[in-house]
Design a protein around this motif. Sequence first.
Motif, PDB file in Angstrom:
ATOM      1  N   ILE A  79     -38.154   5.964 -24.405  1.00 16.35           N
ATOM      2  CA  ILE A  79     -38.554   6.699 -23.192  1.00 16.35           C
ATOM      3  C   ILE A  79     -37.812   6.209 -21.953  1.00 16.35           C
ATOM      4  O   ILE A  79     -37.815   6.883 -20.920  1.00 16.35           O
ATOM      5  N   LYS A  80     -37.169   5.044 -22.049  1.00 15.26           N
ATOM      6  CA  LYS A  80     -36.424   4.525 -20.897  1.00 15.26           C
ATOM      7  C   LYS A  80     -35.019   5.112 -20.791  1.00 15.26           C
ATOM      8  O   LYS A  80     -34.309   4.856 -19.820  1.00 15.26           O
ATOM      9  N   SER A  81     -34.607   5.878 -21.795  1.00 10.28           N
ATOM     10  CA  SER A  81     -33.308   6.543 -21.722  1.00 10.28           C
ATOM     11  C   SER A  81     -33.360   7.639 -20.663  1.00 10.28           C
ATOM     12  O   SER A  81     -34.436   8.100 -20.274  1.00 10.28           O
ATOM     13  N   HIS A  82     -32.187   8.074 -20.211  1.00 12.90           N
ATOM     14  CA  HIS A  82     -32.144   9.152 -19.233  1.00 12.90           C
ATOM     15  C   HIS A  82     -32.778  10.422 -19.803  1.00 12.90           C
ATOM     16  O   HIS A  82     -33.409  11.185 -19.081  1.00 12.90           O
ATOM     17  N   PHE A  83     -32.585  10.617 -21.101  1.00  9.10           N
ATOM     18  CA  PHE A  83     -33.090  11.829 -21.740  1.00  9.10           C
ATOM     19  C   PHE A  83     -33.852  11.457 -23.006  1.00  9.10           C
ATOM     20  O   PHE A  83     -33.461  10.544 -23.730  1.00  9.10           O
ATOM     21  N   VAL A  84     -34.939  12.177 -23.260  1.00 13.16           N
ATOM     22  CA  VAL A  84     -35.784  11.938 -24.431  1.00 13.16           C
ATOM     23  C   VAL A  84     -35.793  13.204 -25.269  1.00 13.16           C
ATOM     24  O   VAL A  84     -36.301  14.242 -24.833  1.00 13.16           O
ATOM     25  N   ASN A  85     -35.215  13.125 -26.451  1.00  9.65           N
ATOM     26  CA  ASN A  85     -35.111  14.300 -27.309  1.00  9.65           C
ATOM     27  C   ASN A  85     -36.410  14.554 -28.066  1.00  9.65           C
ATOM     28  O   ASN A  85     -37.114  13.620 -28.442  1.00  9.65           O
ATOM     29  N   PHE A  86     -36.677  15.840 -28.297  1.00  9.39           N
ATOM     30  CA  PHE A  86     -37.862  16.223 -29.078  1.00  9.39           C
ATOM     31  C   PHE A  86     -37.442  17.166 -30.184  1.00  9.39           C
ATOM     32  O   PHE A  86     -36.765  18.167 -29.937  1.00  9.39           O
ATOM     33  N   ASP A  87     -37.867  16.841 -31.414  1.00  8.04           N
ATOM     34  CA  ASP A  87     -37.517  17.629 -32.580  1.00  8.04           C
ATOM     35  C   ASP A  87     -38.800  18.049 -33.289  1.00  8.04           C
ATOM     36  O   ASP A  87     -39.579  17.198 -33.733  1.00  8.04           O
ATOM     37  N   GLN A 112     -47.150  -2.872  -8.140  1.00 11.76           N
ATOM     38  CA  GLN A 112     -46.104  -3.898  -8.255  1.00 11.76           C
ATOM     39  C   GLN A 112     -45.145  -3.627  -9.405  1.00 11.76           C
ATOM     40  O   GLN A 112     -44.123  -4.307  -9.528  1.00 11.76           O
ATOM     41  N   ASN A 113     -45.473  -2.662 -10.235  1.00 16.92           N
ATOM     42  CA  ASN A 113     -44.634  -2.342 -11.393  1.00 16.92           C
ATOM     43  C   ASN A 113     -44.411  -0.843 -11.480  1.00 16.92           C
ATOM     44  O   ASN A 113     -45.355  -0.058 -11.320  1.00 16.92           O
ATOM     45  N   VAL A 114     -43.161  -0.476 -11.753  1.00 20.16           N
ATOM     46  CA  VAL A 114     -42.791   0.930 -11.908  1.00 20.16           C
ATOM     47  C   VAL A 114     -42.133   1.100 -13.277  1.00 20.16           C
ATOM     48  O   VAL A 114     -41.203   0.365 -13.618  1.00 20.16           O
ATOM     49  N   LEU A 115     -42.644   2.039 -14.054  1.00 19.96           N
ATOM     50  CA  LEU A 115     -42.039   2.378 -15.347  1.00 19.96           C
ATOM     51  C   LEU A 115     -41.499   3.804 -15.250  1.00 19.96           C
ATOM     52  O   LEU A 115     -42.257   4.740 -15.015  1.00 19.96           O
ATOM     53  N   LEU A 116     -40.198   3.934 -15.437  1.00 13.66           N
ATOM     54  CA  LEU A 116     -39.544   5.235 -15.329  1.00 13.66           C
ATOM     55  C   LEU A 116     -39.148   5.724 -16.715  1.00 13.66           C
ATOM     56  O   LEU A 116     -38.502   4.998 -17.479  1.00 13.66           O
ATOM     57  N   HIS A 117     -39.552   6.954 -17.031  1.00  9.44           N
ATOM     58  CA  HIS A 117     -39.185   7.514 -18.329  1.00  9.44           C
ATOM     59  C   HIS A 117     -38.183   8.643 -18.145  1.00  9.44           C
ATOM     60  O   HIS A 117     -37.955   9.142 -17.037  1.00  9.44           O
ATOM     61  N   GLY A 118     -37.571   9.040 -19.248  1.00  4.12           N
ATOM     62  CA  GLY A 118     -36.514  10.040 -19.212  1.00  4.12           C
ATOM     63  C   GLY A 118     -37.023  11.467 -19.104  1.00  4.12           C
ATOM     64  O   GLY A 118     -38.226  11.732 -19.077  1.00  4.12           O
ATOM     65  N   ILE A 119     -36.061  12.387 -19.064  1.00  6.11           N
ATOM     66  CA  ILE A 119     -36.344  13.816 -18.987  1.00  6.11           C
ATOM     67  C   ILE A 119     -36.371  14.392 -20.398  1.00  6.11           C
ATOM     68  O   ILE A 119     -35.512  14.082 -21.223  1.00  6.11           O
ATOM     69  N   ILE A 120     -37.346  15.245 -20.668  1.00  9.32           N
ATOM     70  CA  ILE A 120     -37.498  15.796 -22.011  1.00  9.32           C
ATOM     71  C   ILE A 120     -36.384  16.796 -22.315  1.00  9.32           C
ATOM     72  O   ILE A 120     -36.015  17.610 -21.474  1.00  9.32           O
ATOM     73  N   CYS A 121     -35.836  16.676 -23.528  1.00  9.45           N
ATOM     74  CA  CYS A 121     -34.747  17.548 -23.981  1.00  9.45           C
ATOM     75  C   CYS A 121     -35.069  18.085 -25.365  1.00  9.45           C
ATOM     76  O   CYS A 121     -35.977  17.602 -26.050  1.00  9.45           O
ATOM     77  N   ASP A 122     -34.311  19.086 -25.793  1.00  8.30           N
ATOM     78  CA  ASP A 122     -34.516  19.605 -27.138  1.00  8.30           C
ATOM     79  C   ASP A 122     -33.819  18.704 -28.163  1.00  8.30           C
ATOM     80  O   ASP A 122     -33.265  17.661 -27.814  1.00  8.30           O
ATOM     81  N   ASN A 123     -33.842  19.120 -29.424  1.00 12.74           N
ATOM     82  CA  ASN A 123     -33.307  18.251 -30.478  1.00 12.74           C
ATOM     83  C   ASN A 123     -31.798  18.091 -30.426  1.00 12.74           C
ATOM     84  O   ASN A 123     -31.233  17.223 -31.093  1.00 12.74           O
ATOM     85  N   LYS A 124     -31.128  18.905 -29.596  1.00  5.67           N
ATOM     86  CA  LYS A 124     -29.673  18.780 -29.444  1.00  5.67           C
ATOM     87  C   LYS A 124     -29.296  18.031 -28.173  1.00  5.67           C
ATOM     88  O   LYS A 124     -28.127  17.920 -27.830  1.00  5.67           O
ATOM     89  N   GLY A 125     -30.297  17.568 -27.431  1.00  2.71           N
ATOM     90  CA  GLY A 125     -30.033  16.784 -26.231  1.00  2.71           C
ATOM     91  C   GLY A 125     -29.891  17.609 -24.967  1.00  2.71           C
ATOM     92  O   GLY A 125     -29.537  17.077 -23.918  1.00  2.71           O
ATOM     93  N   ALA A 126     -30.189  18.921 -25.042  1.00  2.00           N
ATOM     94  CA  ALA A 126     -30.107  19.775 -23.853  1.00  2.00           C
ATOM     95  C   ALA A 126     -31.430  19.736 -23.097  1.00  2.00           C
ATOM     96  O   ALA A 126     -32.507  19.839 -23.706  1.00  2.00           O
ATOM     97  N   LYS A 127     -31.353  19.553 -21.795  1.00  3.81           N
ATOM     98  CA  LYS A 127     -32.562  19.503 -20.975  1.00  3.81           C
ATOM     99  C   LYS A 127     -33.352  20.799 -21.126  1.00  3.81           C
ATOM    100  O   LYS A 127     -32.789  21.890 -21.082  1.00  3.81           O
TER     101      LYS A 127
END
Length: 1003
Positions: free
Chosen positions: A657-665, A567-582
């Motif tokens: 995590i709900k953003s389209h993209f999730v940056n990782f540094d 009954q519930n869907v949680l959608l998270h973003g796509i992992i990107c680098d620290n500059k926001g590139a997928k």
Amino acid sequence: MYFRHNTYNSIRPYLCLWSRSISKTSSIIPKPSLSASAYQPLFVEKHVYQEWERNGLFMPENFSNKPTFSIVLPPPNVTGKLHLGHALAGTVQDVIVRRKRAMGHNVLWLPGTDHAGIATQGVVEKYLKSRHNLTRHELGRDKFNKEVWKWKEKHGNTICKQLRTMGYSLDWGREMFTMDRKHVNAVNFAFIRLFQKGLVYRQKALVNWCNTLQSTVSDIEVDNMEISGPTELQLPGYNDPVKFGQLYEFAYRVCDSTDEIVVSTTMPETMLGDVAVAVHPDDKRYEHLKKKRVIHPFTGETLPIIFDEFVDMKFGTGAVKITPAHSKIDYDVAKQHNLALHQVIDEQGIIINSKEFNGLKKYHCREEIVKRLDELGLLKKVTLHTMILPVCSRTNDVIEYLPKEQWFLNCTSLNKKAMKVVENGQLKIQPEKFVKNWMNWCKDDRDWCISRQLWWGHEIPGYKCSYGSNVCWIAANDENGAKMISAKMLDTDVEKIQVEKDTDVLDTWFSSAIYPFSSLGWPDKYSLDYDKFYPLSLMATGHDILGLWVHRMVILGLELTDNLPFQNVLLHGIICDNKGAKMSKSKGNVIDPIDVIHGISLDELKKKTEKMYSDGILSKSEMAKSLEYHRSNFSNTKGIPECGVDALRFTLLSQDIKSHFVNFDVNMCHSNKLFCNKIWQSVKYTHLQFAKLKELPEFTTVLENDLTFFDSWILSRLAHMITIVNTAMEKNDFHLATKALRTFIYNEFCDVYLETTKPGFEHTDQKIGYAHAHTLSTVLNASLRCLNPFMIYLTHDLIPRIPAFEESIIYNFNDYDDKYYKYPKSDEFTKWRNVNLETQVDQFLSTIYLIRQLKGYYNISNKLKPTVCINTTNNILKADINKYSDIVKILTKCDTINFVKDTNKNFVSGQLDTGTKIYVELLGKDMSLAMREAKAKLMKKVNKLEDSLAKVRQKMSSPNYENLSEYTRMLDRENEKSKREELMQLKRLVVDDKLIASDNKET
């Protein structure tokens, strides 16, 4: 009411969690001592997960009365390795389920792996070719599938081991593999049931075809590559690169006329399959050509000119060729106008059904077609053109659209149900912005092609049954069942029926679509798991597969189980680098989470990347980009520093995590490792202070009223933090929870409160030390329990080590059972919230921060211990500073706190507010020189910030700013706020007794 305590008899080395299991295994599993100089993730994490598994901590209780919470891990590919996308998805789910357990839920989190038809077949084919120089066709289907099973047994557990490394609390006793007999039976049952309902059918239609794979592929396996102008691509099966990004205009001559009509195309080779030319009904340029036909230059056949509103009058000449056998749009147009399909490209990408071009590869044919059109005077021009090229993500081959007889699922009625459950609120999608995407999927009435021309996968239980020239397709469990059904349909005896089993397999997404219920025992409705845990409580996955997986789980769940699968869907973003590139292999910016956990040197990164190239995982260009990325991002640190699992998990969820993209540094991750060390040191400090209490000879009576000013403040801040964390966790806003935890533990508890306790533990009044001890124990217990779902290993190790009293004057952490830490509830701590006290302490701390800031800008060493003068009209602040001057001295590393300025000393100053000015004695430097240096330093920083702030604001006020992504705009807002606040802080400082702000424009 008061409590009386023995000084140290009640200190418990292990509070409650897993205390029995720890005592049993402590002689086998060495635990790092708190006497260690620093936090060491390797030793904290070692062997813990195996201990959890042995004790069955992740298994739900089948006959429990607790509220249930069930979720399945989206099954990763069996041949895959953990990447940061998996780490993000798994951490999101693990944090949720660990908190649910701690709040008293009976939790099932079910693990599994996907057979991943195309991916696995491709990997094994490469292996056979490189090691044995064999193709699957040379080996044969049966032997090839045996090789795939061997590969799966040898390599398939890699990702499961890595999921364990990340600490994911999955119930491995229920682990699923999508080629297990249980799941295979469920897939066959689903297919046959849908066939019987008339929803699954077989017909000829246009499909995505990959020449290299020799199979249809799903939409998600098609990458839409944007080509801007002439671009050469190296394609499988071609020695020379093929040029794309060009628009060809050529003419069709009108029958019985000197007129001609010019069409535009990016694929001139498909003109061999043209069946019409189309123009818009309102295009006056062509209204005189109604009911006219054109002559095909190579076949001599005449083609109709049709009028249809789908034509864009502004594109090219406003006239387009219609090739229904090789274009999805043209295919739909052809059906409306009753036009025939003329296939001219076969499954190998070879030209067919054309007299003079047969046998040519399609792109070689393109060159010949263009050449011949030019010779005939029909080629008008070739121009550069921006286009979208469909490319197979598995092979990098260009997708061909071919008419093939396939199995399809009719989605029309299913989509209506899926739309309705969202409209009426039965199915909730978070974040809500993706509801629009859901509705778009539900409005797409195209049927789903569910068959694939692979050898590895679920064989379709479909049979071609024939009697003479009469043929029908039947879905059945076996040949005998197919004969029985088809005999009635073909009106003949069973023994006269000829049966041929379909050799295709099902699209992997079809088997994945029934995973939420098949994994729990469906179609056996008497399964205990199915009865207790279905429907699932939540489906958490990436937003990129909302339509391809989540939507399909819902439509098949509703159709086959008469219930929503969740009954519930949680959608998270796509992992990107620290500059926001997928992150992708093509960009070279993929980071292995295992490398982040254990650390890896630059040399080892290079060797690892080169081995991936030699193993065929990376192309030469991908290897080069990876090496360059490593050099540009990790040279300063000489590789990726060891961060540990907890720091990685905490970092992944520090972004929204709900953003389209999730940056990782990586740098932020290493900073969070230092945060772990800060926590480690705080528990170590608490042990040392409790040891002092142990040495006291007599009992001490402590009342709640004995709590000090700072004890009450930190408890108020604790209550505030717990409220924020619980609210954020309920909304799955993990970044707000991690921010609140870090701010509280790092900045308020460790940097401020711990320092304020040092005088208290040395004070002659024992009550102060005991009040601090009760507060330390409570705050550490509560905050680390809130932190536990994020930092699982550190908190598992430290919480049992927190010294505690049998009965606390603040809060007693009596866990409801001996398995899980009880999670702090907001209402249990609200009594300690005191907003007025917090405001008072904020003013006190702001004074301290300004003193520190002045010392920093004037380079006043902590060893010199300057005098501080505080000139204030705020009597409360004055009283607090006077009463807690020892705290001010500790936190500022200053010697004397006065309220009257000594005219014999040199001071630098800063303005706290309109009523308070701070003076710090300038020691160790020439006064005039220090002032000049500080002013130059401050002015340079202020000017730089003002320029930077102006650029950000200019960008945000530009006319097209709203066209940028929400993620980019969010970063800009945070950047603007950060710079504005920093500028305001700088402008508080005073040089030559004048505010810096007086020399610059106001913020």
